[in-house]
Design a protein around this motif. Structure first.
Motif, PDB file in Angstrom:
ATOM      1  N   THR A   1       0.741  -1.245   0.130  1.00 34.80           N
ATOM      2  CA  THR A   1      -0.145  -0.061   0.070  1.00 34.80           C
ATOM      3  C   THR A   1       0.953   1.188   0.020  1.00 34.80           C
ATOM      4  O   THR A   1       2.058   1.306   0.125  1.00 34.80           O
ATOM      5  N   ASP A   2       0.234   2.527  -0.281  1.00 43.00           N
ATOM      6  CA  ASP A   2       0.998   3.717  -0.071  1.00 43.00           C
ATOM      7  C   ASP A   2       1.552   3.962   1.321  1.00 43.00           C
ATOM      8  O   ASP A   2       2.736   4.715   1.204  1.00 43.00           O
ATOM      9  N   ALA A   3       1.122   3.234   2.484  1.00 41.26           N
ATOM     10  CA  ALA A   3       1.730   3.455   3.647  1.00 41.26           C
ATOM     11  C   ALA A   3       3.084   2.663   3.820  1.00 41.26           C
ATOM     12  O   ALA A   3       3.788   3.163   4.810  1.00 41.26           O
ATOM     13  N   ASP A   4       3.315   1.835   3.042  1.00 43.02           N
ATOM     14  CA  ASP A   4       4.598   1.067   3.146  1.00 43.02           C
ATOM     15  C   ASP A   4       5.712   2.133   2.806  1.00 43.02           C
ATOM     16  O   ASP A   4       6.859   1.785   3.443  1.00 43.02           O
ATOM     17  N   HIS A   5       5.470   2.938   2.009  1.00 40.18           N
ATOM     18  CA  HIS A   5       6.732   3.881   1.857  1.00 40.18           C
ATOM     19  C   HIS A   5       6.397   5.337   2.321  1.00 40.18           C
ATOM     20  O   HIS A   5       7.006   6.346   2.210  1.00 40.18           O
ATOM     21  N   GLY A   6       5.584   5.245   3.484  1.00 41.05           N
ATOM     22  CA  GLY A   6       5.210   6.700   4.095  1.00 41.05           C
ATOM     23  C   GLY A   6       4.682   7.778   3.285  1.00 41.05           C
ATOM     24  O   GLY A   6       4.782   9.086   3.560  1.00 41.05           O
ATOM     25  N   GLU A   7       3.652   7.302   2.345  1.00 41.84           N
ATOM     26  CA  GLU A   7       3.186   8.114   1.384  1.00 41.84           C
ATOM     27  C   GLU A   7       1.707   8.471   1.741  1.00 41.84           C
ATOM     28  O   GLU A   7       1.237   9.494   1.156  1.00 41.84           O
ATOM     29  N   GLY A   8       1.059   7.511   2.305  1.00 36.24           N
ATOM     30  CA  GLY A   8      -0.500   7.652   2.472  1.00 36.24           C
ATOM     31  C   GLY A   8      -1.042   6.760   3.744  1.00 36.24           C
ATOM     32  O   GLY A   8       0.021   6.319   4.424  1.00 36.24           O
ATOM     33  N   LYS A   9      -2.065   6.606   3.958  1.00 32.99           N
ATOM     34  CA  LYS A   9      -2.937   5.996   5.361  1.00 32.99           C
ATOM     35  C   LYS A   9      -3.710   4.706   4.905  1.00 32.99           C
ATOM     36  O   LYS A   9      -4.453   4.327   5.453  1.00 32.99           O
ATOM     37  N   SER A  10      -3.489   4.231   3.417  1.00 36.66           N
ATOM     38  CA  SER A  10      -4.259   3.188   3.207  1.00 36.66           C
ATOM     39  C   SER A  10      -3.776   1.717   3.874  1.00 36.66           C
ATOM     40  O   SER A  10      -2.738   1.592   4.212  1.00 36.66           O
ATOM     41  N   THR A  11      -4.593   0.649   4.128  1.00 40.45           N
ATOM     42  CA  THR A  11      -4.326  -0.595   4.622  1.00 40.45           C
ATOM     43  C   THR A  11      -4.912  -1.626   3.846  1.00 40.45           C
ATOM     44  O   THR A  11      -5.940  -1.238   3.071  1.00 40.45           O
ATOM     45  N   ALA A  12      -4.221  -2.869   3.905  1.00 40.98           N
ATOM     46  CA  ALA A  12      -4.915  -3.720   2.968  1.00 40.98           C
ATOM     47  C   ALA A  12      -4.159  -5.245   3.714  1.00 40.98           C
ATOM     48  O   ALA A  12      -3.179  -5.099   4.206  1.00 40.98           O
ATOM     49  N   SER A  13      -4.851  -6.338   3.168  1.00 36.15           N
ATOM     50  CA  SER A  13      -4.336  -7.674   3.664  1.00 36.15           C
ATOM     51  C   SER A  13      -5.190  -8.583   2.664  1.00 36.15           C
ATOM     52  O   SER A  13      -5.968  -8.311   2.015  1.00 36.15           O
ATOM     53  N   LEU A  14      -4.414  -9.655   2.542  1.00 35.13           N
ATOM     54  CA  LEU A  14      -4.860 -10.830   1.811  1.00 35.13           C
ATOM     55  C   LEU A  14      -4.748 -11.896   2.713  1.00 35.13           C
ATOM     56  O   LEU A  14      -3.924 -12.459   3.328  1.00 35.13           O
ATOM     57  N   GLU A  15      -6.216 -12.589   2.738  1.00 36.30           N
ATOM     58  CA  GLU A  15      -6.335 -13.637   3.452  1.00 36.30           C
ATOM     59  C   GLU A  15      -7.403 -14.599   2.923  1.00 36.30           C
ATOM     60  O   GLU A  15      -7.892 -14.414   1.943  1.00 36.30           O
ATOM     61  N   LEU A  16      -7.495 -15.734   3.533  1.00 43.53           N
ATOM     62  CA  LEU A  16      -8.621 -16.756   3.023  1.00 43.53           C
ATOM     63  C   LEU A  16      -9.956 -16.472   3.620  1.00 43.53           C
ATOM     64  O   LEU A  16      -9.975 -16.341   4.478  1.00 43.53           O
TER      65      LEU A  16
END
Length: 297
Positions: free
Chosen positions: A108-123
């Motif tokens: 997400t953009d938050a990984d590089h300190g650019e934003g506040k989005s969150t995400a995950s991948l699960e079953l």
């Protein structure tokens, strides 16, 4: 010509060191050169200790030997698929396979300190892959970042044994088949075709996946001829058909454009390939003649 070079060398000997650094006898190529494949992102990651590296290496060695044996066995069997029956789907990414989530990366953009989005991948409860989270268009006020609000997933680089990089070869197919269940948002399908030269490290082919929402699954059938090329987020003027023998990654993206901030969810059962003999189109888009070295708008 030789006399001119000798005169230039004599002149350089009498110049100060600072001035000598500005003299080049060969052309300097800096226009498209990329230092790394991340194209500028220099996020520092924690480095493991030497002991941990040795332990991980010995652990991976067993798995790599197993993979190498499998490759040798397939080579001796020499049983490639030569006939592709119309309507038959060959599944490439199946979320019901064991340890399937280990083959995907979420960013997400938050990984590089650019934003506040969150995400995950699960079953999910249905046994499919669930890509979900929240996209947020609020960005870091640093005077550099102008737009943000994205999340994506993609497969890890396909490799052979002993970490040798490889590619998918989908040249015998002309359709991408997916069984998905979305939330009504539009998602971007990404096919990475990383080339040998640094100029082609960021070549990605896209097409839009429209989801209708609701509890029902949908089967998306998309011709490869519909995919268009971009590089670093810019759609290229010089388009070309996707090289299906050089696919390195597959993924999905979602963005918070035009006020579409908020939660999202895309459920993926499988992604497969199909050969449709009735589809004769090689490339869907008109080709423009552009001046030399002009490749993007």
């Amino acid at each position: 010509m030789n006399n001119l070079l000798r005169q230039g060398q004599r002149l350089a000997c009498w110049l100060p060191a600072a001035a000598q650094q500005q003299i080049h006898t060969t052309a300097v190529q800096r226009t498209f050169w990329e230092r790394e494949k991340k194209s500028g992102y220099k996020t520092k990651l924690p480095e493991p200790s030497k002991k941990q590296l040795i332990m991980d290496g010995l652990k991976d060695l067993k798995e790599e030997i197993k993979l190498w044996r499998k490759e040798v066995k397939e080579q001796f069997e020499s049983d490639p698929i030569l006939v592709f029956r119309p309507g038959e789907t060959d599944v490439v990414f199946d979320f019901k396979a064991p340890n399937v989530l280990d083959n995907w990366t979420v960013t997400t953009d938050a990984d590089h300190g650019e934003g506040k989005s969150t995400a995950s991948l699960e079953l999910s409860s249905a046994g499919a892959g669930l890509f979900h989270g929240e996209v947020n268009s609020d960005h870091t006020k640093d005077g550099i970042i102008k737009r943000t609000g994205y999340a994506n997933i993609r497969t890890k680089r396909v490799r052979k044994s002993f970490k040798r990089e490889s590619t998918y070869d989908w040249t015998q197919y002309n359709m991408l088949i997916m069984k998905v269940r979305g939330d009504g948002r539009s998602y971007l399908i990404n096919l990475h075709t990383e080339g040998y030269f640094d100029l082609m490290w960021n070549d990605i082919y896209h097409y839009v996946l429209y989801t209708r929402g609701g509890p029902h699954w949908q089967i998306a059938k998309i011709p490869f001829s519909k995919f268009f090329m971009s590089s670093k987020g810019r759609v290229q003027d010089r388009q070309s058909a996707i090289p299906l023998n050089r696919v390195t990654h597959f993924g999905f993206s979602v963005a918070a454009k035009k006020g579409m901030d908020g939660p999202f969810g895309l459920e993926i059962d499988y992604v497969g390939l199909q050969y449709d003999p009735s589809h004769r189109e090689e490339f869907a888009y008109e080709m423009y003649q552009t001046p030399k070295y002009i490749v993007a708008t």
